[in-house]
Scaffold this motif. Structure first.
Motif, mmCIF file in Angstrom:
data_model
loop_
_atom_site.group_PDB
_atom_site.id
_atom_site.type_symbol
_atom_site.label_atom_id
_atom_site.label_comp_id
_atom_site.label_asym_id
_atom_site.label_seq_id
_atom_site.Cartn_x
_atom_site.Cartn_y
_atom_site.Cartn_z
ATOM 1 N N VAL B 5 0.849 -1.178 0.000
ATOM 2 C CA VAL B 5 0.000 0.000 0.000
ATOM 3 C C VAL B 5 0.891 1.238 0.000
ATOM 4 O O VAL B 5 1.943 1.255 0.633
ATOM 5 C CB VAL B 5 -0.928 -0.005 1.232
ATOM 6 C CG1 VAL B 5 -1.818 1.221 1.242
ATOM 7 C CG2 VAL B 5 -1.755 -1.283 1.264
ATOM 8 N N ASP B 6 0.473 2.251 -0.719
ATOM 9 C CA ASP B 6 1.248 3.478 -0.832
ATOM 10 C C ASP B 6 0.980 4.377 0.371
ATOM 11 O O ASP B 6 -0.106 4.929 0.513
ATOM 12 C CB ASP B 6 0.853 4.193 -2.135
ATOM 13 C CG ASP B 6 1.671 5.451 -2.347
ATOM 14 O OD1 ASP B 6 2.600 5.705 -1.554
ATOM 15 O OD2 ASP B 6 1.392 6.170 -3.309
ATOM 16 N N LEU B 10 -1.986 7.308 1.498
ATOM 17 C CA LEU B 10 -2.724 7.249 2.766
ATOM 18 C C LEU B 10 -2.541 8.540 3.564
ATOM 19 O O LEU B 10 -3.493 9.038 4.164
ATOM 20 C CB LEU B 10 -2.239 6.059 3.599
ATOM 21 C CG LEU B 10 -2.642 4.694 3.080
ATOM 22 C CD1 LEU B 10 -2.104 3.606 3.994
ATOM 23 C CD2 LEU B 10 -4.152 4.589 2.973
ATOM 24 N N VAL B 22 -12.600 14.968 -0.769
ATOM 25 C CA VAL B 22 -12.754 13.765 -1.586
ATOM 26 C C VAL B 22 -14.194 13.258 -1.524
ATOM 27 O O VAL B 22 -14.783 12.882 -2.546
ATOM 28 C CB VAL B 22 -11.759 12.675 -1.125
ATOM 29 C CG1 VAL B 22 -12.104 11.330 -1.737
ATOM 30 C CG2 VAL B 22 -10.338 13.073 -1.493
ATOM 31 N N ALA B 26 -16.878 13.047 -4.571
ATOM 32 C CA ALA B 26 -17.443 11.756 -4.973
ATOM 33 C C ALA B 26 -18.899 11.929 -5.398
ATOM 34 O O ALA B 26 -19.422 11.148 -6.190
ATOM 35 C CB ALA B 26 -17.337 10.750 -3.822
ATOM 36 N N LEU B 72 -13.065 13.821 -9.069
ATOM 37 C CA LEU B 72 -12.423 12.705 -8.367
ATOM 38 C C LEU B 72 -12.117 11.570 -9.336
ATOM 39 O O LEU B 72 -12.899 11.303 -10.251
ATOM 40 C CB LEU B 72 -13.342 12.204 -7.249
ATOM 41 C CG LEU B 72 -12.764 11.176 -6.281
ATOM 42 C CD1 LEU B 72 -11.548 11.716 -5.553
ATOM 43 C CD2 LEU B 72 -13.830 10.745 -5.294
ATOM 44 N N PRO B 74 -11.963 7.753 -9.545
ATOM 45 C CA PRO B 74 -12.368 6.576 -8.766
ATOM 46 C C PRO B 74 -11.325 5.455 -8.801
ATOM 47 O O PRO B 74 -11.220 4.690 -7.842
ATOM 48 C CB PRO B 74 -13.663 6.114 -9.444
ATOM 49 C CG PRO B 74 -14.118 7.258 -10.267
ATOM 50 C CD PRO B 74 -12.894 8.008 -10.653
ATOM 51 N N GLU B 75 -10.551 5.358 -9.894
ATOM 52 C CA GLU B 75 -9.580 4.256 -10.027
ATOM 53 C C GLU B 75 -8.632 4.198 -8.837
ATOM 54 O O GLU B 75 -8.288 3.096 -8.373
ATOM 55 C CB GLU B 75 -8.733 4.420 -11.289
ATOM 56 C CG GLU B 75 -9.468 4.919 -12.502
ATOM 57 C CD GLU B 75 -9.412 6.424 -12.595
ATOM 58 O OE1 GLU B 75 -10.460 7.043 -12.279
ATOM 59 O OE2 GLU B 75 -8.377 6.968 -12.989
ATOM 60 N N LEU B 77 -9.080 5.173 -5.760
ATOM 61 C CA LEU B 77 -9.740 4.643 -4.563
ATOM 62 C C LEU B 77 -10.018 3.152 -4.724
ATOM 63 O O LEU B 77 -9.932 2.390 -3.758
ATOM 64 C CB LEU B 77 -11.041 5.402 -4.295
ATOM 65 C CG LEU B 77 -10.881 6.885 -3.980
ATOM 66 C CD1 LEU B 77 -12.235 7.516 -3.717
ATOM 67 C CD2 LEU B 77 -9.968 7.086 -2.791
ATOM 68 N N GLU B 78 -10.344 2.758 -5.940
ATOM 69 C CA GLU B 78 -10.594 1.334 -6.185
ATOM 70 C C GLU B 78 -9.330 0.511 -5.975
ATOM 71 O O GLU B 78 -9.366 -0.571 -5.381
ATOM 72 C CB GLU B 78 -11.121 1.133 -7.609
ATOM 73 C CG GLU B 78 -12.601 1.467 -7.743
ATOM 74 C CD GLU B 78 -13.016 1.709 -9.187
ATOM 75 O OE1 GLU B 78 -12.152 1.604 -10.086
ATOM 76 O OE2 GLU B 78 -14.197 2.016 -9.409
ATOM 77 N N LEU B 80 -6.838 1.283 -4.059
ATOM 78 C CA LEU B 80 -6.588 1.278 -2.620
ATOM 79 C C LEU B 80 -7.476 0.247 -1.932
ATOM 80 O O LEU B 80 -7.020 -0.528 -1.075
ATOM 81 C CB LEU B 80 -6.862 2.674 -2.062
ATOM 82 C CG LEU B 80 -6.203 3.045 -0.750
ATOM 83 C CD1 LEU B 80 -4.703 2.851 -0.824
ATOM 84 C CD2 LEU B 80 -6.536 4.481 -0.393
ATOM 85 N N SER B 81 -8.727 0.244 -2.323
ATOM 86 C CA SER B 81 -9.669 -0.720 -1.755
ATOM 87 C C SER B 81 -9.184 -2.146 -1.994
ATOM 88 O O SER B 81 -9.218 -2.988 -1.091
ATOM 89 C CB SER B 81 -11.048 -0.508 -2.381
ATOM 90 O OG SER B 81 -11.906 -1.562 -2.029
ATOM 91 N N GLY B 82 -8.725 -2.412 -3.209
ATOM 92 C CA GLY B 82 -8.237 -3.738 -3.545
ATOM 93 C C GLY B 82 -7.004 -4.124 -2.743
ATOM 94 O O GLY B 82 -6.864 -5.278 -2.320
ATOM 95 N N PHE B 84 -6.162 -3.080 0.274
ATOM 96 C CA PHE B 84 -6.557 -3.392 1.648
ATOM 97 C C PHE B 84 -7.271 -4.731 1.714
ATOM 98 O O PHE B 84 -7.102 -5.499 2.670
ATOM 99 C CB PHE B 84 -7.444 -2.286 2.223
ATOM 100 C CG PHE B 84 -6.663 -1.115 2.754
ATOM 101 C CD1 PHE B 84 -5.678 -1.298 3.699
ATOM 102 C CD2 PHE B 84 -6.917 0.160 2.297
ATOM 103 C CE1 PHE B 84 -4.946 -0.241 4.194
ATOM 104 C CE2 PHE B 84 -6.193 1.235 2.782
ATOM 105 C CZ PHE B 84 -5.204 1.041 3.732
ATOM 106 N N ALA B 85 -8.078 -5.007 0.714
ATOM 107 C CA ALA B 85 -8.779 -6.288 0.671
ATOM 108 C C ALA B 85 -7.775 -7.437 0.585
ATOM 109 O O ALA B 85 -7.918 -8.468 1.265
ATOM 110 C CB ALA B 85 -9.746 -6.328 -0.509
#
Lengths: 101, 101
Positions: B5-6, B10, B22, B26, B72, B74-75, B77-78, B80-82, B84-85
């Motif tokens: 993660v970057d 964060l 942000v 959105a 914004l 979205p890529e 945030l997506e 980042l979400s991935g 963390f998942a």
DNA sequence: GACTGACATCACCATGGACTGATACTTTCA
DNA sequence: TGAAAGTATCAGTCCATGGTGATGTCAGTC
């Protein structure tokens, strides 16, 4: 409905050493001594960071004799992942919404 | 394989005002004036934060006359979400892995 | 009970970064 | 062309926080 992301949690994770710790703990449960070996950081420094991670609810501690094991709590990261996904989805849904000046 | 993660990203998102921006972006694309109204922050302050968001690749700018619209992306945030998942999934898979002292 | 190792706490310093006021730049309009 | 509005940049201040050394505490071992 946009879920609000917890900035305190993000601040905790935004420190390079703390994120390093989290990444290491994702692979295996470790105690402070291991983390000192893996990261090369001072014991005091690590202890401070581990306290921050503990207070943020990111890790659980498990005393074992004179050792203290640290275990990562996946739920917290999963929740964070979901919040970012929701935010991204909102942005995609409103990609063409623009308020005029 | 744990994706890293970057922490810079964060750190950018961990500021309350920036996360507020942000979240607002959105829902709709806005220009600085709107953000001043919505957040109550000074124009200078907002401009600084928007620069940080721009440099982090979180927002795109779209000049429109004397206005500047912020959109914004979205890529980011997506992604980042991935990340963390993936981290959470790794932790779940290794929940019983413990290094002995 | 004395000693050692694992870990936490405390006090201190140094630095990054958030916020601000002043100012410059650019576009629009009279 | 001058004025006003929207935005960016700059220099400075102040505070939060990361790093460190010294020290305290607790468990295991001799």
């Amino acid at each position: 409905m946009v879920m609000s992301v917890d900035t305190d949690l993000l601040r905790v994770l935004s420190d390079p050493l703390r994120l390093r710790i989290v990444t290491l703990l994702a692979r295996e449960t470790l105690c402070t001594t291991h983390l000192v070996e893996e990261t090369g950081a001072r014991q005091t420094n690590l202890s401070n960071h581990l306290k921050v991670l503990r207070e943020a609810g990111l890790v659980d501690t498990e005393p074992c004799g004179r050792f203290t094991y640290y275990r990562l709590r996946p739920e917290v990261l999963e929740a964070l992942s979901g919040q970012f996904a929701a935010l991204a989805a909102t942005a995609r849904a409103n990609a063409d919404t623009k308020r005029s000046c």
